[in-house]
Design an enzyme around this catalytic site. Sequence first.
Site, mmCIF file in Angstrom:
data_model
loop_
_atom_site.group_PDB
_atom_site.id
_atom_site.type_symbol
_atom_site.label_atom_id
_atom_site.label_comp_id
_atom_site.label_asym_id
_atom_site.label_seq_id
_atom_site.Cartn_x
_atom_site.Cartn_y
_atom_site.Cartn_z
ATOM 1 N N LYS A 120 -3.823 -2.016 16.306
ATOM 2 C CA LYS A 120 -4.474 -0.855 15.564
ATOM 3 C C LYS A 120 -5.229 0.057 16.202
ATOM 4 O O LYS A 120 -5.134 1.160 16.145
ATOM 5 C CB LYS A 120 -5.010 -1.297 14.085
ATOM 6 C CG LYS A 120 -4.082 -1.972 13.249
ATOM 7 C CD LYS A 120 -3.287 -1.051 12.459
ATOM 8 C CE LYS A 120 -2.170 -1.573 11.722
ATOM 9 N NZ LYS A 120 -1.456 -0.749 10.900
ATOM 10 N N ILE A 173 0.899 -1.336 -0.043
ATOM 11 C CA ILE A 173 -0.006 0.109 -0.026
ATOM 12 C C ILE A 173 0.781 1.029 0.039
ATOM 13 O O ILE A 173 0.483 2.132 -0.830
ATOM 14 C CB ILE A 173 -1.018 -0.018 1.154
ATOM 15 C CG1 ILE A 173 -1.803 -1.201 1.234
ATOM 16 C CG2 ILE A 173 -1.931 1.287 1.294
ATOM 17 C CD1 ILE A 173 -2.887 -1.328 2.314
ATOM 18 N N GLY A 220 8.750 -4.597 2.457
ATOM 19 C CA GLY A 220 8.837 -3.663 1.400
ATOM 20 C C GLY A 220 10.004 -4.029 0.490
ATOM 21 O O GLY A 220 11.186 -4.800 0.609
ATOM 22 N N TYR A 262 -3.703 -8.537 16.269
ATOM 23 C CA TYR A 262 -3.401 -7.504 15.126
ATOM 24 C C TYR A 262 -4.324 -6.213 14.999
ATOM 25 O O TYR A 262 -3.953 -5.192 15.254
ATOM 26 C CB TYR A 262 -3.455 -7.920 13.667
ATOM 27 C CG TYR A 262 -3.790 -6.850 12.596
ATOM 28 C CD1 TYR A 262 -2.405 -6.380 12.222
ATOM 29 C CD2 TYR A 262 -4.868 -6.839 11.851
ATOM 30 C CE1 TYR A 262 -2.620 -5.389 11.300
ATOM 31 C CE2 TYR A 262 -4.838 -5.787 10.882
ATOM 32 C CZ TYR A 262 -3.879 -5.161 10.603
ATOM 33 O OH TYR A 262 -3.995 -4.160 9.700
ATOM 34 N N PHE A 280 -10.601 -1.400 4.455
ATOM 35 C CA PHE A 280 -11.370 -2.770 4.600
ATOM 36 C C PHE A 280 -10.449 -3.644 3.786
ATOM 37 O O PHE A 280 -9.296 -3.435 3.927
ATOM 38 C CB PHE A 280 -12.753 -2.479 3.801
ATOM 39 C CG PHE A 280 -13.424 -1.961 5.034
ATOM 40 C CD1 PHE A 280 -13.450 -0.847 5.627
ATOM 41 C CD2 PHE A 280 -14.713 -2.984 5.731
ATOM 42 C CE1 PHE A 280 -14.129 -0.577 6.879
ATOM 43 C CE2 PHE A 280 -15.240 -2.377 6.784
ATOM 44 C CZ PHE A 280 -15.096 -1.229 7.466
ATOM 45 N N SER A 333 -7.385 -0.117 10.450
ATOM 46 C CA SER A 333 -7.936 -1.147 9.798
ATOM 47 C C SER A 333 -9.488 -1.627 10.208
ATOM 48 O O SER A 333 -9.750 -1.251 11.194
ATOM 49 C CB SER A 333 -6.879 -2.328 10.124
ATOM 50 O OG SER A 333 -7.593 -3.704 9.817
HETATM 51 C C1 WQD Z 1 -11.386 -12.680 2.274
HETATM 52 C C2 WQD Z 1 -12.283 -13.736 2.052
HETATM 53 C C3 WQD Z 1 -12.134 -15.676 3.346
HETATM 54 C C4 WQD Z 1 -8.146 -16.868 1.479
HETATM 55 C C5 WQD Z 1 -7.834 -9.602 6.670
HETATM 56 C C6 WQD Z 1 -7.449 -9.413 7.644
HETATM 57 C C7 WQD Z 1 -8.080 -7.938 7.939
HETATM 58 C C8 WQD Z 1 -7.419 -6.937 6.799
HETATM 59 C C9 WQD Z 1 -7.761 -7.570 5.559
HETATM 60 C C10 WQD Z 1 -5.597 -5.748 7.576
HETATM 61 C C11 WQD Z 1 -12.830 -14.310 3.396
HETATM 62 C C12 WQD Z 1 -11.863 -16.027 2.034
HETATM 63 C C13 WQD Z 1 -9.563 -16.234 1.992
HETATM 64 C C14 WQD Z 1 -8.276 -18.014 0.950
HETATM 65 C C15 WQD Z 1 -10.641 -17.924 1.198
HETATM 66 N N1 WQD Z 1 -6.018 -6.667 7.100
HETATM 67 N N2 WQD Z 1 -10.623 -16.946 1.879
HETATM 68 N N3 WQD Z 1 -9.517 -18.577 0.605
HETATM 69 O O1 WQD Z 1 -9.962 -11.932 6.118
HETATM 70 O O2 WQD Z 1 -11.308 -10.434 5.007
HETATM 71 O O3 WQD Z 1 -9.214 -9.750 6.006
HETATM 72 O O4 WQD Z 1 -7.177 -8.771 5.485
HETATM 73 O O5 WQD Z 1 -5.835 -4.853 7.928
HETATM 74 O O6 WQD Z 1 -7.558 -7.700 9.133
HETATM 75 O O7 WQD Z 1 -8.289 -10.366 8.686
HETATM 76 O O8 WQD Z 1 -9.373 -11.092 3.903
HETATM 77 O O9 WQD Z 1 -8.333 -11.834 1.752
HETATM 78 O O10 WQD Z 1 -8.018 -13.195 3.945
HETATM 79 O O11 WQD Z 1 -10.240 -13.064 3.047
HETATM 80 O O12 WQD Z 1 -11.771 -18.465 0.989
HETATM 81 O O13 WQD Z 1 -7.155 -18.626 0.500
HETATM 82 O O14 WQD Z 1 -11.619 -15.051 1.483
HETATM 83 O O15 WQD Z 1 -12.479 -16.717 4.325
HETATM 84 O O16 WQD Z 1 -14.203 -14.784 3.382
HETATM 85 P P1 WQD Z 1 -10.127 -10.914 5.494
HETATM 86 P P2 WQD Z 1 -8.882 -12.391 3.255
#
Ligand code: WQD
Length: 326
Positions: free
Chosen positions: A149, A18, A42, A145, A173, A121
């Site tokens: 934040k 980012i 990075g 985590y 998000f 976050s």
């Molecule tokens: C997205 C969706 C999974 C991987 C995380 C952190 C959050 C924020 C953003 C920083 C969910 C599904 C995922 C996979 C899957 N980080 N999935 N197979 O969990 O919404 O958020 O990143 O601030 O704090 O928790 O993101 O991309 O891991 O998951 O099915 O191999 O995809 O279950 O529904 P998440 P994600």
Amino acid sequence: MNHCSTLKVLVVGGAGYIGSHVTKALAEAGYQPTVFDNLSTGLRKNLLPGTPFIHGDILISDQIAQGLKNMDAIIHLAALKAAGESMIFPEKYATHNLTGTINLLNAAVKEGITKFVFSSSAAVYGEPKYVPMDENHSTEPINFYGYTKLEIERLLNWYDQLKGLRSVCLRYFNAAGYDIDGQLNGLEQNPQNLFPIVMETIMGIREYVPVFGEDYDTPDGTGIRDYIHVSDLAKAHVKALNYLETEDKSQCINLGTASGLSVKEVLRVSKEHSKIDFEIRTKPRRPGDPPKVLADSRKALKLLKWSAQHSDVDTIVSTMLKAYQS
Ligand code: WQD
């Protein structure tokens, strides 16, 4: 109307995924960004030619003091960010995220810096009690985590009151996509999130995409998230700085779109764009995953005059494919 500024900005963590997009957006808007990064995740190649760079660490006070010389503002994106890992090694997250940020804040105060933009976050909210979630939603993080934040947001609130340090906390998000102009393509190593995992599977780096649960109470049974294009996120940081230049007030602001995508939709569009019928395997739900997370971003529109422009699934997938294939 875009406000023009020549502020000197230290972008802490500016070589990351980012941060590099933020640095590019700042330079394009006329700011003078200097990147400060320990290069733990990075990448030097994420810096566009001519970007001033300091190889430094927020855990080393002398290095921060050096970095902050002559700066007018700070954008702080340096953090460890794997929610799952934070539950196993909280000490690491306490040190890098909390101690590191306290060092940075104290150095900022010493230098008389009063403008601070912080990468927060949606993880500060924890389990959604309603969606879309606005900034007044309760904050009860369910992983360490997210706690780090939230704790930093609280520190910023105190430093605002006691030291006049004005801040904008941007609660991201789900960040996704790559530079809309295709200039940044340093890939994240060992990614944990859905989109980069899909991309690595398309590239043959992974065998399959695990789908964590198909039995959620959502239309297709898979999890719904509010994916926000990283170039949109980057633009919001520029607007947050603009805000701090004109308003003498601190804020916490969501960055999302309020429209969600399910895991299955992400997979379908990724197959369409890549023309690769990669393997998908249904797996059990991942602990701590809510069915649906959506942002109410009306505050960003109102205060920053910001809304997502590139966060449709086609743009996210196509910019990611371009980065992974380059
Ligand atoms: C997205 C969706 C999974 C991987 C995380 C952190 C959050 C924020 C953003 C920083 C969910 C599904 C995922 C996979 C899957 N980080 N999935 N197979 O969990 O919404 O958020 O990143 O601030 O704090 O928790 O993101 O991309 O891991 O998951 O099915 O191999 O995809 O279950 O529904 P998440 P994600």
